[in-house]
Design an enzyme around this catalytic site. Structure first.
Site, PDB file in Angstrom:
ATOM      1  N   ASP A  60       0.800  -1.228   0.000  1.00 39.77           N
ATOM      2  CA  ASP A  60       0.000   0.000   0.000  1.00 39.77           C
ATOM      3  C   ASP A  60       0.831   1.275   0.000  1.00 39.77           C
ATOM      4  OD1 ASP A  60       0.803  -0.545   2.583  1.00 39.77           O
ATOM      5  OD2 ASP A  60      -1.068   0.096   3.519  1.00 39.77           O
ATOM      6  N   GLU A  83       9.773 -10.373  -1.875  1.00 42.46           N
ATOM      7  CA  GLU A  83      10.775  -9.311  -1.985  1.00 42.46           C
ATOM      8  C   GLU A  83      12.196  -9.848  -2.019  1.00 42.46           C
ATOM      9  OE1 GLU A  83       7.079  -7.547  -0.132  1.00 42.46           O
ATOM     10  OE2 GLU A  83       8.292  -9.354   0.226  1.00 42.46           O
ATOM     11  N   HIS A 148       0.245   0.305  10.559  1.00 46.61           N
ATOM     12  CA  HIS A 148       0.651  -1.055  10.217  1.00 46.61           C
ATOM     13  C   HIS A 148       2.034  -1.007   9.555  1.00 46.61           C
ATOM     14  CE1 HIS A 148      -1.126   0.586   6.562  1.00 46.61           C
ATOM     15  NE2 HIS A 148      -0.533  -0.371   5.853  1.00 46.61           N
ATOM     16  N   HIS A 149       2.763  -2.075   9.632  1.00 45.72           N
ATOM     17  CA  HIS A 149       4.127  -2.217   9.120  1.00 45.72           C
ATOM     18  C   HIS A 149       5.158  -1.444   9.947  1.00 45.72           C
ATOM     19  CE1 HIS A 149       2.186  -4.290   5.983  1.00 45.72           C
ATOM     20  NE2 HIS A 149       2.257  -3.413   5.000  1.00 45.72           N
ATOM     21  N   GLY A 447      27.201 -16.053  -0.862  1.00 49.86           N
ATOM     22  CA  GLY A 447      26.863 -17.465  -0.756  1.00 49.86           C
ATOM     23  C   GLY A 447      25.502 -17.760  -0.161  1.00 49.86           C
ATOM     24  N   ASP A 477      18.939 -29.509  -5.551  1.00 50.66           N
ATOM     25  CA  ASP A 477      17.569 -29.712  -5.089  1.00 50.66           C
ATOM     26  C   ASP A 477      17.305 -29.011  -3.757  1.00 50.66           C
ATOM     27  OD1 ASP A 477      19.325 -31.418  -3.790  1.00 50.66           O
ATOM     28  OD2 ASP A 477      18.011 -33.169  -3.851  1.00 50.66           O
ATOM     29  N   ASN A 504      20.517 -34.629  -5.673  1.00 52.54           N
ATOM     30  CA  ASN A 504      21.441 -35.485  -4.916  1.00 52.54           C
ATOM     31  C   ASN A 504      21.019 -35.563  -3.443  1.00 52.54           C
ATOM     32  OD1 ASN A 504      22.119 -32.881  -4.239  1.00 52.54           O
ATOM     33  ND2 ASN A 504      24.189 -32.973  -5.073  1.00 52.54           N
ATOM     34  N   GLY A 506      19.692 -33.549  -1.042  1.00 53.02           N
ATOM     35  CA  GLY A 506      19.962 -32.655   0.081  1.00 53.02           C
ATOM     36  C   GLY A 506      21.095 -31.685  -0.125  1.00 53.02           C
ATOM     37  N   GLU A 510      26.887 -28.732   2.611  1.00 59.74           N
ATOM     38  CA  GLU A 510      26.807 -28.785   4.070  1.00 59.74           C
ATOM     39  C   GLU A 510      27.293 -30.137   4.591  1.00 59.74           C
ATOM     40  OE1 GLU A 510      26.350 -26.032   5.143  1.00 59.74           O
ATOM     41  OE2 GLU A 510      24.763 -24.939   4.159  1.00 59.74           O
TER      42      GLU A 510
END
Length: 598
Positions: A60, A83, A148-149, A447, A477, A504, A506, A510
């Site tokens: 708005d 966003e 608001h916001h 990253g 994925d 693969n 996951g 990591e």
């Protein structure tokens, strides 16, 4: 006064002179009625910078401005799913459309904070993005009602203060009298610094009229000029080291050579000197990788042995636009002594241990090239390793990381835009050459996983405007699940990237950093080949999905002319081993793991 102090003072004088030039307007009184709304003034400035796409989400506090966008003849409203994706898209747009900027529009508070991660990434990686935040009216900002916001405590400047951490320049428009100058100031900072800027646009000022005469003077995009005396001193100091190096010199190219608009000057240096050229990961594709004097990627101890040997044993390294982050240097395993290094940056030059602020590479490079050109014949005698990546022969049908990247490299064409996700894809692509004109897009320093999906939207729109080739995305994925909604925007806007999805099971990067078999690195296995139709596409008409489980199946698809034509958005699900990873990623993860343990 020391040479360094003089250089610093002259740098500041140059900066102020440049700012005055930017604000200077023609000494001409506008004709009667020669006014323009602040909204249209901003849009015209964006048009002058080559911006044709505005990313964002309606809210708005920005709807009044969006009315002007909708009726504008050159700036198109994209409309994103959120966003964060909009910020990623603006980033990708700016990376591909060099010389322009990315632009996004959010609403006050909830919208702009959602975009902050994307803006911070653009700041980290030197990408020029304008973030426009539609905010409450100037009267509301003064009376501070519980809108608001807001945070409910009257702090209407909280988000502005937050933006200062992630943008190079900010402006809060408060009145019509200063609006034009403030818009020009932040846009100039955005272009010259190659960093994001932030603009608060109150709802009541959108329609205010201001003089249009400033628009007659284009924004000054050039960085401040180098002080002549300081520049000459720096050139002399560089040539002293060049003389001592007996022409055993290499050029190491990095990200800021591309971000700060010195590709043309760099190309002249490379061509006229003939020195061997290497690139850091973030500098990939800044120098054409088919160039005969290009030797490949240097990433510290992770480098190919022949590249590491040539770079680390050179008597002098000329570093152009370096960003020495952990993933860009093999976890800080550069073995290049400072005594043998000259660094050229956008706003300073470093010669061994001395820094000369205000001596930027944009103006320094042509003069340095002129001095180095006589060394051309000797430089040509230096051996450069051949940068290639033959497809390995493997006695199985598994789509391995070692086989995949050299094979897809054969699929690439001139002027393709190639986007790789943080982790497996970005490491896998490092050691395969790209064809002439290819644009490589990755986010190695910041990253943020999932960045590539939004970025691919912006990159594809920029590529379409510039008449470039196909846009190709390589994403895991795990990463795509964060930002997958933006595939629907691609379908709606008719851009046609090919999305190579590495299934693969996951978060592979990591797993190698920590938790090799941990459940927290697992994800849900979506029905990937149903994604495009679920998000608005019609299979076989404006989208096409594929699944490949073997080398032969992927090889056949890559050879298929209809697929390679890329006349519709396509997704290729590639079934790969859970714990397979590029060699470079494995080594980087091992080094990072040791560092994390302290």
């Amino acid at each position: 006064m020391s040479t360094q102090s003089v250089a610093n003072l002259q740098s500041e004088v140059s900066r102020l002179r440049h700012e005055l030039q930017t604000l200077k307007v023609e000494d001409q009184v506008p004709a009667a009625g020669d006014t323009i709304t602040i909204a249209d003034y901003l849009l015209e400035r964006l048009t002058q910078l080559g911006v044709t796409q505005l990313f964002g989400v309606p809210g708005d506090f920005n709807l009044g401005f969006l009315d002007y966008v909708e009726s504008h003849s050159k700036v198109e409203w994209v409309g994103n799913c959120n966003e964060l994706n909009a910020a990623y898209a603006a980033d990708g747009y700016a990376r591909v459309k060099e010389g322009s900027i990315g632009a996004l529009l959010t609403t006050f508070g909830v919208g702009e904070l959602s975009a902050t991660n994307g803006i911070a990434g653009a700041f980290s990686e030197h990408v020029p993005v304008l973030h426009i935040a539609g905010v409450p009216s100037t009267s509301q900002q003064k009376s501070k009602p519980m809108l608001h916001h807001t945070l409910g405590d009257g702090r209407f400047d909280a988000y502005y203060k937050a933006s200062q951490q992630f943008t190079i320049s900010q402006a809060s428009l408060t009145d019509a009298a200063s609006a034009g100058a403030e818009i020009d100031r932040v846009l100039t900072d955005c272009v010259v610094s190659a960093r994001p800027v932030y603009l608060m646009l109150p709802t009541d000022l959108v329609h205010e009229k201001i003089p249009a005469k400033r628009l007659r003077t284009p924004l000054n995009r050039e960085p401040p000029a180098n002080d002549p005396e300081s520049e000459e001193f720096v050139l002399d100091e560089i040539m002293k080291l060049v003389g001592q190096a007996d022409e055993d010199i290499i050029i190491l190219v990095d990200a800021c050579a591309g971000r700060h608009n010195v590709k043309a000057e760099l190309a002249e240096l490379v061509r006229k000197t003939g020195f061997p050229v290497y690139a850091a990961p973030m500098g990939k594709s800044v120098v054409p990788e088919t160039y005969e004097r290009y030797g490949g990627i240097y990433v510290g101890s992770i480098s190919r042995p022949e590249v590491r040997e040539k770079v680390e044993n050179a008597k002098l390294i000329l570093s152009i636009g370096g960003l020495k982050s952990d993933f860009n240097t093999g976890n800080f395993t550069y073995h290049i002594p400072v005594q043998r290094t000259i660094e050229l940056h956008s706003d300073h030059t470093r010669i061994q241990f001395a820094a000369y602020h205000g001596i930027g590479m944009k103006h320094l490079l042509p003069k340095l090239t002129a001095r180095l050109q006589p060394l051309h014949e000797g430089a040509r005698q230096l051996v450069v390793p051949k940068f290639d990546a033959p497809v390995p022969t493997e006695d199985n049908q598994i789509i391995s990381q070692a086989w995949l990247w050299p094979r897809v490299a054969q699929f690439f064409r001139s002027n393709d835009v190639i986007v790789t996700e943080t982790g497996t894809s970005s490491f896998g692509m490092l050691d395969v050459p790209l064809p002439d004109g290819a644009v490589y897009v990755s986010q190695i320093l910041w990253g943020s996983i999932g960045w590539t999906v939004g970025s691919t939207l912006g990159a594809a729109l920029a590529a379409r405007e510039l008449g470039l080739g196909r846009t190709l995305l390589f994403v895991g994925d795990g990463s795509i699940q964060l930002t997958v909604q933006e595939l629907s925007t691609m379908i709606r806007l008719g851009v046609k990237p090919i999305i190579f999805l590495l299934n693969n099971s996951g978060y592979t990067i990591e797993r190698y950093l920590h938790g090799y078999n941990a459940h927290y690195n697992d994800i849900s296995n979506w029905r990937w080949t149903s994604l495009l139709s679920t998000l608005g596409g019609v299979e076989g008409t404006n989208c096409q999905s594929h699944i490949v489980k073997t080398k032969d199946e992927l090889d056949a698809l890559l050879k298929n002319e209809a697929f390679a034509k890329a006349d519709k958005i396509q997704l290729v699900e590639m079934i790969m081993e859970k714990h397979d990873a590029p060699k470079g990623l494995k080594v980087q993860a091992e080094l990072s793991g040791k560092t994390n343990k302290g």
